[in-house]
Design a protein around this motif. Structure first.
Motif, PDB file in Angstrom:
ATOM      1  N   LEU A 104       0.850  -1.193   0.000  1.00  0.00           N
ATOM      2  CA  LEU A 104       0.000   0.000   0.000  1.00  0.00           C
ATOM      3  C   LEU A 104       0.885   1.242   0.000  1.00  0.00           C
ATOM      4  N   GLY A 105       0.465   2.282  -0.724  1.00  0.00           N
ATOM      5  CA  GLY A 105       1.209   3.535  -0.731  1.00  0.00           C
ATOM      6  C   GLY A 105       2.069   3.670  -1.975  1.00  0.00           C
ATOM      7  N   ALA A 106       2.805   4.794  -2.042  1.00  0.00           N
ATOM      8  CA  ALA A 106       3.608   5.126  -3.216  1.00  0.00           C
ATOM      9  C   ALA A 106       5.068   4.761  -3.003  1.00  0.00           C
ATOM     10  N   GLY A 107       5.827   4.701  -4.113  1.00  0.00           N
ATOM     11  CA  GLY A 107       7.265   4.515  -4.048  1.00  0.00           C
ATOM     12  C   GLY A 107       7.744   3.087  -4.137  1.00  0.00           C
ATOM     13  N   PHE A 108       6.838   2.115  -4.150  1.00  0.00           N
ATOM     14  CA  PHE A 108       7.272   0.720  -4.145  1.00  0.00           C
ATOM     15  C   PHE A 108       7.800   0.262  -5.505  1.00  0.00           C
ATOM     16  N   ASP A 109       7.435   0.949  -6.563  1.00  0.00           N
ATOM     17  CA  ASP A 109       7.846   0.503  -7.891  1.00  0.00           C
ATOM     18  C   ASP A 109       9.345   0.626  -8.124  1.00  0.00           C
ATOM     19  N   ARG A 110      10.043   1.436  -7.310  1.00  0.00           N
ATOM     20  CA  ARG A 110      11.482   1.623  -7.490  1.00  0.00           C
ATOM     21  C   ARG A 110      12.319   0.868  -6.466  1.00  0.00           C
ATOM     22  N   ILE A 111      11.679   0.181  -5.549  1.00  0.00           N
ATOM     23  CA  ILE A 111      12.422  -0.505  -4.500  1.00  0.00           C
ATOM     24  C   ILE A 111      13.352  -1.575  -5.082  1.00  0.00           C
ATOM     25  N   GLY A 112      12.869  -2.328  -6.064  1.00  0.00           N
ATOM     26  CA  GLY A 112      13.649  -3.434  -6.600  1.00  0.00           C
ATOM     27  C   GLY A 112      14.988  -3.016  -7.167  1.00  0.00           C
ATOM     28  N   GLU A 113      15.060  -1.840  -7.776  1.00  0.00           N
ATOM     29  CA  GLU A 113      16.312  -1.402  -8.389  1.00  0.00           C
ATOM     30  C   GLU A 113      17.359  -0.991  -7.352  1.00  0.00           C
ATOM     31  N   LEU A 114      16.941  -0.778  -6.116  1.00  0.00           N
ATOM     32  CA  LEU A 114      17.878  -0.391  -5.070  1.00  0.00           C
ATOM     33  C   LEU A 114      18.635  -1.575  -4.488  1.00  0.00           C
ATOM     34  N   VAL A 115      18.085  -2.761  -4.583  1.00  0.00           N
ATOM     35  CA  VAL A 115      18.696  -3.922  -3.919  1.00  0.00           C
ATOM     36  C   VAL A 115      20.137  -4.133  -4.374  1.00  0.00           C
ATOM     37  N   PRO A 116      20.464  -4.119  -5.676  1.00  0.00           N
ATOM     38  CA  PRO A 116      21.872  -4.277  -6.079  1.00  0.00           C
ATOM     39  C   PRO A 116      22.777  -3.178  -5.545  1.00  0.00           C
ATOM     40  N   VAL A 117      22.251  -1.966  -5.377  1.00  0.00           N
ATOM     41  CA  VAL A 117      23.050  -0.861  -4.834  1.00  0.00           C
ATOM     42  C   VAL A 117      23.458  -1.166  -3.399  1.00  0.00           C
ATOM     43  N   PHE A 118      22.520  -1.674  -2.597  1.00  0.00           N
ATOM     44  CA  PHE A 118      22.814  -2.001  -1.207  1.00  0.00           C
ATOM     45  C   PHE A 118      23.801  -3.164  -1.111  1.00  0.00           C
ATOM     46  N   ILE A 119      23.672  -4.141  -1.983  1.00  0.00           N
ATOM     47  CA  ILE A 119      24.618  -5.256  -2.000  1.00  0.00           C
ATOM     48  C   ILE A 119      26.023  -4.752  -2.284  1.00  0.00           C
ATOM     49  N   GLU A 120      26.160  -3.888  -3.279  1.00  0.00           N
ATOM     50  CA  GLU A 120      27.476  -3.366  -3.642  1.00  0.00           C
ATOM     51  C   GLU A 120      28.098  -2.558  -2.512  1.00  0.00           C
ATOM     52  N   HIS A 121      27.302  -1.737  -1.842  1.00  0.00           N
ATOM     53  CA  HIS A 121      27.823  -0.967  -0.710  1.00  0.00           C
ATOM     54  C   HIS A 121      28.295  -1.901   0.404  1.00  0.00           C
ATOM     55  N   GLY A 122      27.565  -2.976   0.649  1.00  0.00           N
ATOM     56  CA  GLY A 122      27.983  -3.923   1.671  1.00  0.00           C
ATOM     57  C   GLY A 122      29.313  -4.565   1.335  1.00  0.00           C
ATOM     58  N   LEU A 123      29.479  -4.965   0.083  1.00  0.00           N
ATOM     59  CA  LEU A 123      30.727  -5.603  -0.331  1.00  0.00           C
ATOM     60  C   LEU A 123      31.903  -4.644  -0.239  1.00  0.00           C
ATOM     61  N   THR A 124      31.735  -3.417  -0.719  1.00  0.00           N
ATOM     62  CA  THR A 124      32.852  -2.474  -0.695  1.00  0.00           C
ATOM     63  C   THR A 124      33.186  -2.032   0.728  1.00  0.00           C
ATOM     64  N   THR A 125      32.193  -1.980   1.607  1.00  0.00           N
ATOM     65  CA  THR A 125      32.472  -1.660   3.011  1.00  0.00           C
ATOM     66  C   THR A 125      33.347  -2.740   3.630  1.00  0.00           C
ATOM     67  N   LEU A 126      33.036  -4.001   3.384  1.00  0.00           N
ATOM     68  CA  LEU A 126      33.847  -5.100   3.917  1.00  0.00           C
ATOM     69  C   LEU A 126      35.245  -5.120   3.320  1.00  0.00           C
ATOM     70  N   GLN A 127      35.384  -4.648   2.086  1.00  0.00           N
ATOM     71  CA  GLN A 127      36.685  -4.637   1.424  1.00  0.00           C
ATOM     72  C   GLN A 127      37.531  -3.428   1.820  1.00  0.00           C
ATOM     73  N   GLY A 128      36.995  -2.592   2.725  1.00  0.00           N
ATOM     74  CA  GLY A 128      37.765  -1.447   3.202  1.00  0.00           C
ATOM     75  C   GLY A 128      37.718  -0.247   2.288  1.00  0.00           C
ATOM     76  N   LEU A 129      36.766  -0.212   1.341  1.00  0.00           N
ATOM     77  CA  LEU A 129      36.680   0.921   0.429  1.00  0.00           C
ATOM     78  C   LEU A 129      35.851   2.056   0.994  1.00  0.00           C
ATOM     79  N   HIS A 130      35.197   1.837   2.159  1.00  0.00           N
ATOM     80  CA  HIS A 130      34.456   2.896   2.849  1.00  0.00           C
ATOM     81  C   HIS A 130      35.009   3.015   4.271  1.00  0.00           C
ATOM     82  N   PRO A 131      36.297   3.466   4.418  1.00  0.00           N
ATOM     83  CA  PRO A 131      36.871   3.543   5.766  1.00  0.00           C
ATOM     84  C   PRO A 131      36.193   4.613   6.601  1.00  0.00           C
TER      85      PRO A 131
END
Length: 355
Positions: free
Chosen positions: A321-348
Motif C-alpha cells: 500500500l502507498g507510493a514509491g514501491f515501484d522503485r524498490i527493486g532497483e535499489l537492492v543491487p546498490v545495497f549489495i554493492e555498498h555492503g561488499l565495498t564496506t567489507l573490502q575497506g573501500l568505505h573507511p
C-alpha cells in the motif's frame, strides 16, 4: 449529501470501534475516521480520530507475512516496557491478538506530534544548525536506549543474546530465500563474508533493529528547542548486540550515490554530521569499543538489501500500500554493492578503523 469517507484498506473502523468500546469503554467519544500514514515499508500505520482525540493503530502488512516477522505482541511489549524510561516512546493503549477484528493482530498507542525527517531536502529546510542537533540527538537517544537495564524493565527474556550475530545472519539468509524471486549478484558473497568475519559482541542491550532518523518524531521542547518526542517502529527490537543499531545508523547516514531514492537517506543535508562523527559521539558517550563498525555497517547494507527484496517481492504480488514501491527493486543491487565495498575497506571510517 457528502458520503462518509471509505475505510483505509486494512482498517475496518466499525469493527475497531466495537473492539475499543468493549475493551476500553469511554475511550472513544465519536465516530472514528482514519488514514494510512505514508512512509512505512513494512507494518502498516494508521492515524485514527474521533474528532477530539487521536491515536495510532499498527498492524502487519496485508500479505506474505513470514514466521516471526511483524510481531505485534513484541512491538507492544517493548514500548510498554520503555515507556517509563528515558527513551521517548508513545504510550501504549491496548494490544489485540484476535484476528477477527481487523484480520490480523494489532495494537493502539497514543498519537505523538512530531516530524519524521525522511530526506536531505526536508532537513535542508530547517537549516544546518537544527539538522546537526537533530542527528546528534539521534545518537544520544540511542545511547539512552542501550543504557536501559533489560531486567529492570521486564525485558530480561526478550531475546537470546548468546550467538546473536550468527543467528541474525542465518535469519536474514532465510528471509532472503523466502522472498527471492530473481538472481541477485553478490548477495551470497556478502552473506558468506560477513559470516567468516563475525566480530566479538559487547554486552547485550535492548536493540531497536531499524534505528534511523525517520523512525523518530522530532518536535519542540518546552524550552523551544527541537527534541526527539518518540522513537517508533519497534518491530525488529530484541536483546542483542547494540552495535547493530549503530551500524544501521551509519548506513542510513551514508551517501547512496543516487540522485533520488525511495529509501530514506539524509546525508546530503547541510550540517549533517559525518558517519565518523556519529561513531565517535556514540563511542564517547556509551564507552563501547566501535573498532569493528565497518562490519556492522556492512551487515546493515545486507539486512536492508534483504528487507528491500522482500518489499519488492510483495510489490510484484500486489500486496503493498502507498507510493514509491515501484522503485524498490532497483535499489537492492546498490545495497549489495555498498555492503561488499564496506567489507573490502573501500568505505573507511575516520576514527582510524576499517573493520
Amino acid at each position: 449529501m457528502t458520503p462518509a469517507p471509505a475505510d483505509p484498506r486494512g482498517l475496518d473502523l466499525e469493527r475497531l470501534r466495537g473492539h475499543l468500546d468493549r475493551v476500553r469503554p469511554g475511550l472513544v467519544a465519536g465516530a472514528l475516521r482514519g488514514r494510512l500514514i505514508e512512509g512505512g515499508r513494512s507494518n502498516l500505520t494508521y492515524e485514527i480520530t474521533d474528532g477530539t482525540a487521536r491515536w495510532v493503530v499498527r498492524r502487519p502488512p496485508l500479505g506474505h507475512v513470514l514466521a516471526t516477522a511483524h510481531d505485534m505482541r513484541r512491538e507492544h511489549r517493548v514500548i510498554a516496557a520503555l515507556h517509563e524510561t528515558a527513551v521517548p516512546v508513545p504510550e501504549p493503549v491496548l494490544l489485540c491478538e484476535d484476528e477477527e477484528v481487523l484480520g490480523a493482530p494489532f495494537y493502539v498507542m497514543e498519537y505523538v506530534d512530531g516530524v519524521p525527517y525522511r530526506t536531505a531536502g526536508e532537513l535542508a529546510a530547517i537549516g544546518p544548525d537544527r539538522t546537526r542537533r537533530a542527528v546528534l540527538g539521534l545518537v544520544d537517544t540511542l545511547v539512552e536506549l542501550h543504557a536501559v537495564d533489560p531486567e529492570a524493565v521486564g525485558l530480561g527474556d526478550f531475546g537470546r543474546p548468546e550467538g546473536f550475530l550468527d543467528r541474525q545472519l542465518r535469519r536474514w539468509g532465510k528471509q532472503l530465500a523466502a522472498s527471492r524471486g530473481r538472481d541477485l549478484a553478490g548477495i551470497d558473497e556478502l552473506h558468506g563474508t560477513l559470516g567468516r568475519r563475525l566480530p566479538r559482541s559487547p554486552a547485550p542491550t535492548v536493540v531497536h533493529g531499524d534505528y534511523r532518523l525517520d523512525n523518530v518524531l522530532i518536535g519542540t521542547s518546552p524550552s523551544g528547542t527541537d527534541e526527539i518526542r518518540a522513537v517508533l517502529d519497534w518491530e525488529m527490537s530484541t536483546l542483542g548486540d547494540p552495535l547493530t543499531d549503530l551500524g544501521l545508523l551509519v548506513m542510513y547516514s551514508s551517501d547512496l550515490g543516487l540522485a533520488a531514492s525511495p529509501v530514506s537517506t539524509t546525508s546530503g543535508a547541510p550540517g549533517h554530521p559525518t558517519p565518523a562523527e556519529l561513531v565517535e559521539r556514540y563511542a564517547a558517550r556509551s564507552g563501547r569499543d566501535t573498532g569493528a563498525i565497518a562490519w556492522y555497517t556492512a551487515f546493515a547494507w545486507f539486512k536492508l538489501a534483504v528487507i528491500l527484496e522482500g518489499i519488492h517481492y510483495r510489490y510484484t504480488l500486489g500486496q503493498t500500500l502507498g507510493a514509491g514501491f515501484d522503485r524498490i527493486g532497483e535499489l537492492v543491487p546498490v545495497f549489495i554493492e555498498h555492503g561488499l565495498t564496506t567489507l573490502q575497506g573501500l568505505h573507511p571510517f575516520e576514527n582510524g578503523q576499517e573493520g
